[in-house]
Design a protein around this motif. Structure first.
Motif, PDB file in Angstrom:
ATOM      1  N   PRO A  17       0.839  -1.121  -0.084  1.00 12.48           N
ATOM      2  CA  PRO A  17      -0.124   0.172   0.153  1.00 12.48           C
ATOM      3  C   PRO A  17       0.819   1.367  -0.014  1.00 12.48           C
ATOM      4  CG  PRO A  17       0.082  -1.029   2.206  1.00 12.48           C
ATOM      5  CD  PRO A  17       0.852  -1.936   1.159  1.00 12.48           C
ATOM      6  N   PHE A  18       0.266   2.216  -0.508  1.00  8.39           N
ATOM      7  CA  PHE A  18       1.096   3.567  -0.333  1.00  8.39           C
ATOM      8  C   PHE A  18      -0.434   4.585  -0.436  1.00  8.39           C
ATOM      9  CE2 PHE A  18       0.860   2.507  -4.695  1.00  8.39           C
ATOM     10  CZ  PHE A  18       0.036   3.416  -5.545  1.00  8.39           C
ATOM     11  N   LEU A  19       0.006   5.929  -0.097  1.00 12.42           N
ATOM     12  CA  LEU A  19      -0.986   6.980   0.104  1.00 12.42           C
ATOM     13  C   LEU A  19      -0.788   8.066  -1.215  1.00 12.42           C
ATOM     14  CD1 LEU A  19      -0.747   7.847   3.893  1.00 12.42           C
ATOM     15  CD2 LEU A  19      -2.417   6.317   3.051  1.00 12.42           C
ATOM     16  N   VAL A  20      -1.903   8.592  -1.493  1.00  8.04           N
ATOM     17  CA  VAL A  20      -2.037   9.123  -2.528  1.00  8.04           C
ATOM     18  C   VAL A  20      -2.133  10.652  -2.357  1.00  8.04           C
ATOM     19  CG1 VAL A  20      -3.124   9.630  -4.835  1.00  8.04           C
ATOM     20  CG2 VAL A  20      -2.456   7.319  -4.145  1.00  8.04           C
ATOM     21  N   ARG A  50      -5.239   6.427 -26.658  1.00  6.82           N
ATOM     22  CA  ARG A  50      -4.145   6.772 -26.080  1.00  6.82           C
ATOM     23  C   ARG A  50      -3.688   5.811 -25.008  1.00  6.82           C
ATOM     24  NH1 ARG A  50      -3.364  12.632 -23.937  1.00  6.82           N
ATOM     25  NH2 ARG A  50      -1.520  11.879 -23.633  1.00  6.82           N
ATOM     26  N   THR A  51      -2.486   5.329 -24.897  1.00  5.19           N
ATOM     27  CA  THR A  51      -2.116   4.652 -23.828  1.00  5.19           C
ATOM     28  C   THR A  51      -2.294   5.133 -22.228  1.00  5.19           C
ATOM     29  OG1 THR A  51      -0.293   3.375 -25.079  1.00  5.19           O
ATOM     30  CG2 THR A  51      -0.004   3.460 -22.688  1.00  5.19           C
ATOM     31  N   ARG A  52      -2.898   4.323 -21.241  1.00  5.17           N
ATOM     32  CA  ARG A  52      -3.180   4.936 -20.176  1.00  5.17           C
ATOM     33  C   ARG A  52      -1.849   5.076 -19.199  1.00  5.17           C
ATOM     34  NH1 ARG A  52      -9.400   4.511 -18.766  1.00  5.17           N
ATOM     35  NH2 ARG A  52     -10.194   5.400 -21.028  1.00  5.17           N
ATOM     36  N   HIS A  53      -1.181   6.283 -18.845  1.00  7.20           N
ATOM     37  CA  HIS A  53      -0.313   6.217 -17.756  1.00  7.20           C
ATOM     38  C   HIS A  53      -0.712   6.572 -16.615  1.00  7.20           C
ATOM     39  CE1 HIS A  53       3.141   5.821 -20.648  1.00  7.20           C
ATOM     40  NE2 HIS A  53       2.192   6.113 -21.399  1.00  7.20           N
ATOM     41  N   TYR A  54      -0.807   6.056 -15.535  1.00  8.73           N
ATOM     42  CA  TYR A  54      -1.343   6.290 -14.338  1.00  8.73           C
ATOM     43  C   TYR A  54      -0.324   6.970 -13.538  1.00  8.73           C
ATOM     44  CZ  TYR A  54      -5.323   3.234 -15.648  1.00  8.73           C
ATOM     45  OH  TYR A  54      -6.243   2.843 -16.362  1.00  8.73           O
ATOM     46  N   LYS A  55      -0.415   8.159 -13.163  1.00 12.89           N
ATOM     47  CA  LYS A  55       0.715   8.826 -12.509  1.00 12.89           C
ATOM     48  C   LYS A  55       0.085   9.286 -11.010  1.00 12.89           C
ATOM     49  CE  LYS A  55       2.617  10.456 -17.008  1.00 12.89           C
ATOM     50  NZ  LYS A  55       3.071  11.647 -17.636  1.00 12.89           N
ATOM     51  N   PHE A  56       1.164   8.888 -10.097  1.00 11.29           N
ATOM     52  CA  PHE A  56       0.556   9.111  -8.688  1.00 11.29           C
ATOM     53  C   PHE A  56       1.521  10.148  -8.099  1.00 11.29           C
ATOM     54  CE2 PHE A  56      -1.416   5.292  -9.734  1.00 11.29           C
ATOM     55  CZ  PHE A  56      -2.541   5.501  -9.150  1.00 11.29           C
ATOM     56  N   THR A  57       1.242  11.269  -7.369  1.00 12.43           N
ATOM     57  CA  THR A  57       2.099  11.600  -6.347  1.00 12.43           C
ATOM     58  C   THR A  57       1.867  11.086  -4.995  1.00 12.43           C
ATOM     59  OG1 THR A  57       2.380  13.625  -7.731  1.00 12.43           O
ATOM     60  CG2 THR A  57       3.073  13.815  -5.468  1.00 12.43           C
ATOM     61  N   GLY A  58       2.740  10.340  -4.602  1.00  9.54           N
ATOM     62  CA  GLY A  58       2.082   9.506  -3.213  1.00  9.54           C
ATOM     63  C   GLY A  58       3.399   9.604  -2.272  1.00  9.54           C
ATOM     64  N   PHE A  59       2.953   8.816  -1.202  1.00  3.79           N
ATOM     65  CA  PHE A  59       3.830   8.903   0.026  1.00  3.79           C
ATOM     66  C   PHE A  59       3.611   7.667   0.709  1.00  3.79           C
ATOM     67  CE2 PHE A  59       0.553  11.404   1.152  1.00  3.79           C
ATOM     68  CZ  PHE A  59       0.169  10.985   2.660  1.00  3.79           C
ATOM     69  N   VAL A  60       4.780   7.398   1.576  1.00  4.70           N
ATOM     70  CA  VAL A  60       4.390   6.281   2.689  1.00  4.70           C
ATOM     71  C   VAL A  60       4.791   7.216   3.824  1.00  4.70           C
ATOM     72  CG1 VAL A  60       4.660   4.197   1.474  1.00  4.70           C
ATOM     73  CG2 VAL A  60       6.568   5.272   2.438  1.00  4.70           C
ATOM     74  N   ALA A  61       4.403   6.735   5.105  1.00  6.51           N
ATOM     75  CA  ALA A  61       4.494   7.546   6.369  1.00  6.51           C
ATOM     76  C   ALA A  61       4.330   6.750   7.560  1.00  6.51           C
ATOM     77  CB  ALA A  61       3.618   8.796   6.427  1.00  6.51           C
ATOM     78  N   ASP A  70      10.880   0.268   1.445  1.00  4.84           N
ATOM     79  CA  ASP A  70      11.586  -0.702   0.860  1.00  4.84           C
ATOM     80  C   ASP A  70      10.759  -2.026   0.079  1.00  4.84           C
ATOM     81  OD1 ASP A  70      14.024   0.497   1.696  1.00  4.84           O
ATOM     82  OD2 ASP A  70      14.249  -0.774   3.307  1.00  4.84           O
ATOM     83  N   ARG A  71       9.591  -1.984   0.994  1.00  4.49           N
ATOM     84  CA  ARG A  71       8.750  -3.035   0.160  1.00  4.49           C
ATOM     85  C   ARG A  71       7.956  -2.563  -1.205  1.00  4.49           C
ATOM     86  NH1 ARG A  71       7.029  -3.590   5.753  1.00  4.49           N
ATOM     87  NH2 ARG A  71       5.547  -2.230   5.419  1.00  4.49           N
ATOM     88  N   LEU A  72       7.787  -1.259  -1.206  1.00  2.00           N
ATOM     89  CA  LEU A  72       7.218  -0.679  -2.449  1.00  2.00           C
ATOM     90  C   LEU A  72       8.425  -0.714  -3.438  1.00  2.00           C
ATOM     91  CD1 LEU A  72       4.871   0.656  -3.877  1.00  2.00           C
ATOM     92  CD2 LEU A  72       5.566   2.551  -2.867  1.00  2.00           C
ATOM     93  N   ASP A  77      10.421  -2.628  -8.461  1.00  2.00           N
ATOM     94  CA  ASP A  77      11.868  -3.328  -9.343  1.00  2.00           C
ATOM     95  C   ASP A  77      11.338  -4.863 -10.056  1.00  2.00           C
ATOM     96  OD1 ASP A  77      13.187  -0.915  -8.824  1.00  2.00           O
ATOM     97  OD2 ASP A  77      14.224  -1.667  -7.023  1.00  2.00           O
ATOM     98  N   LYS A  78      10.621  -5.369  -9.636  1.00  2.00           N
ATOM     99  CA  LYS A  78      10.025  -6.630 -10.169  1.00  2.00           C
ATOM    100  C   LYS A  78       9.845  -6.544 -11.493  1.00  2.00           C
ATOM    101  CE  LYS A  78       8.475  -9.258  -6.028  1.00  2.00           C
ATOM    102  NZ  LYS A  78       7.333 -10.062  -5.389  1.00  2.00           N
ATOM    103  N   PRO A  79      10.124  -7.507 -12.504  1.00  2.00           N
ATOM    104  CA  PRO A  79       9.854  -7.281 -13.735  1.00  2.00           C
ATOM    105  C   PRO A  79       8.458  -7.965 -14.141  1.00  2.00           C
ATOM    106  CG  PRO A  79      11.203  -9.163 -13.417  1.00  2.00           C
ATOM    107  CD  PRO A  79      11.369  -8.512 -12.246  1.00  2.00           C
ATOM    108  N   GLY A  80       8.039  -7.469 -15.215  1.00  2.00           N
ATOM    109  CA  GLY A  80       6.507  -7.886 -15.587  1.00  2.00           C
ATOM    110  C   GLY A  80       5.568  -7.141 -15.099  1.00  2.00           C
ATOM    111  N   SER A  81       4.415  -7.474 -15.406  1.00  2.00           N
ATOM    112  CA  SER A  81       2.982  -6.603 -14.887  1.00  2.00           C
ATOM    113  C   SER A  81       2.593  -7.124 -13.648  1.00  2.00           C
ATOM    114  CB  SER A  81       1.965  -7.013 -15.850  1.00  2.00           C
ATOM    115  OG  SER A  81       1.584  -8.423 -15.938  1.00  2.00           O
ATOM    116  N   GLY A  82       2.098  -6.406 -12.760  1.00  2.00           N
ATOM    117  CA  GLY A  82       1.473  -6.571 -11.468  1.00  2.00           C
ATOM    118  C   GLY A  82       0.226  -6.091 -11.325  1.00  2.00           C
ATOM    119  N   GLU A  83      -0.494  -6.101 -10.220  1.00  2.00           N
ATOM    120  CA  GLU A  83      -1.660  -5.488 -10.061  1.00  2.00           C
ATOM    121  C   GLU A  83      -1.859  -4.145  -9.269  1.00  2.00           C
ATOM    122  OE1 GLU A  83      -5.906  -7.574  -8.541  1.00  2.00           O
ATOM    123  OE2 GLU A  83      -4.655  -7.093  -6.808  1.00  2.00           O
TER     124      GLU A  83
END
Length: 419
Positions: A17-20, A50-61, A70-72, A77-83
């Motif tokens: 998880p992360f905050l947005v 158009r290709t959708r680029h989901y852009k976030f300005t987020g944080f962890v606290a 580190d978890r995020l 850094d993992k290759p391939g797609s994810g959820e």
């Protein structure tokens, strides 16, 4: 309550998880503008969405913000797609793009991220072997090798000198097994005396009669459930491997040779029957559970009450069950091959490899098991909906754990599918 509050979800990527603070998504169409001399109107060529680029300005606290960071980072850094769980678009399958992480001296306990996720990935076709067809292709060569082995073993025997009573005594175990196991696959009769007479009159015709019914039998896959023929295949394979140990001792060399040849023929016929059965087992196509049927449809399709001693056939295999069947058949093939001539050994070995490859693919297409204990006694329908989002899968839980009544699943350790 307003709709945006109902639909808002906590953001996460690969379960981290992360905050947005803010997000943005480019939308619309890709276009190419064509302008022509002396024309007031241009031509706009549509090149697709158009290709959708989901852009976030987020944080962890928090006090553990560095561990969260580190978890995020590991997930990014993992290759391939994810959820990606988008706060307002929901669950999406994306690939992480160019992201940045930043720290500030005046923001201790907080790590900021500039995140970008790219929606969609063009999938190219990949060749994969049809293991089911490859397994079925082993049947003709195995059939020819079985006949050749039996005819070669019986060629030096003078059956005219043998007494029917001695043969009946020596062959009763193998032929009795053939009657119990191979019917209705075999076209032989059910009278042991008639079988012995058929063997004495013509060994080649006897082998043809035993094998013709097996290859000509109409077969259909009956499901992966515990009551299906598929689940009973492991017990059949174990009996095949143990058949040679049940042969009665005899001092007559020719009778012993005939006995060994017939036992080998029956074992080979049983293995051929299992091979053809396994060639009917499909590699499962697992239905997605992201969009289950509406609850009223699930309730309408819910089957009748399952009582003790009955079972519901499952549409998706459990990997552990398939591997048990695979190993049992592989062991039976290996056991029989070890007592075979070199040519027949090679044919059985190729069949064993084909069975292993196919059933491994079937297991890979299935689901694994995990332990789960409900907090209290609950209906199987409710439990299935809680675990999978699909109440139609309640039959899996009932069958796997032998629940007496699907309305009362006990609060004990259960074996349930992982997905």
């Amino acid at each position: 309550m307003s709709e945006w509050r109902d639909r808002k979800q906590g953001a996460s990527f690969r379960g981290v998880p992360f905050l947005v603070d803010t997000d943005s998504v480019p939308v619309g169409r890709r276009t190419q503008l064509h302008e022509f001399p002396q024309r007031d109107q241009p031509f706009v060529e549509d090149l697709g969405r158009r290709t959708r680029h989901y852009k976030f300005t987020g944080f962890v606290a928090g006090d553990d913000c560095l561990a969260q960071r580190d978890r995020l980072l590991t997930a990014l850094d993992k290759p391939g797609s994810g959820e990606l769980v988008h706060p307002w678009f929901g669950r999406l399958t994306v690939t992480a793009g160019e992201c940045e992480v930043s720290h500030a001296r005046n923001e201790l306990g907080l790590v900021r991220f500039s995140l970008e996720f790219i929606d969609g990935m063009l999938a190219f076709p990949v060749q994969s072997p049809n293991t089911r067809r490859q397994l079925a292709g082993q049947a003709p060569s195995l059939l020819a090798s079985i006949k050749g082995r039996f005819n070669a073993a019986m060629a030096p025997i003078d059956l005219a000198r043998q007494r029917a009573t001695a043969l009946r005594s020596a062959l009763s175990g193998a032929l009795g097994y053939a009657l119990n196991f191979l019917q209705p696959a075999s076209s032989l009769g059910t009278n042991l005396n008639g079988l012995v007479a058929s063997l004495m009159n013509g060994p080649g015709a006897f082998a043809d009669s035993l094998l013709a019914g097996i290859t000509g039998l109409s077969r259909a896959f009956g499901g992966y459930g515990s009551s299906s023929a598929f689940q009973g295949s492991s017990a059949k394979a174990t009996e095949v491997a143990a058949l040679s140990a049940t042969a009665p001792a005899t001092e007559d060399v020719e009778v012993a040779t005939i006995q060994a040849a017939v036992i080998a023929l029956v074992q080979d016929a049983a293995l051929l029957d299992l091979l053809l059965d396994m060639a009917e087992v499909p590699v499962a196509i697992r239905p997605g559970v992201s969009a289950p049927a509406a609850l009223d449809v699930q309730l309408a399709q819910q089957g009748p009450t399952v009582v003790a001693g009955t079972a519901v056939e499952t549409a998706v295999p459990v990997a552990e069950d398939v591997l048990v069947v695979r190993d049992a058949i592989s062991e039976a093939l290996w056991s029989v091959a070890g007592e075979s001539p070199p040519e027949h050994f090679g044919t059985l070995s190729e069949a064993r490899l084909a069975v292993d490859r196919h059933l491994t693919e079937v297991a890979r297409s299935g689901v694994g098991l995990r332990s789960y204990a409900p907090a209290e006694t609950v209906s199987a329908l409710v439990l299935a909906h809680a675990l999978y989002g699909d109440a139609l899968r309640s039959g899996e839980i009932v069958e796997r754990n032998r629940v007496r009544h699907p309305g009362f699943v006990p609060a004990t350790d259960l074996q349930v599918a992982k997905a």
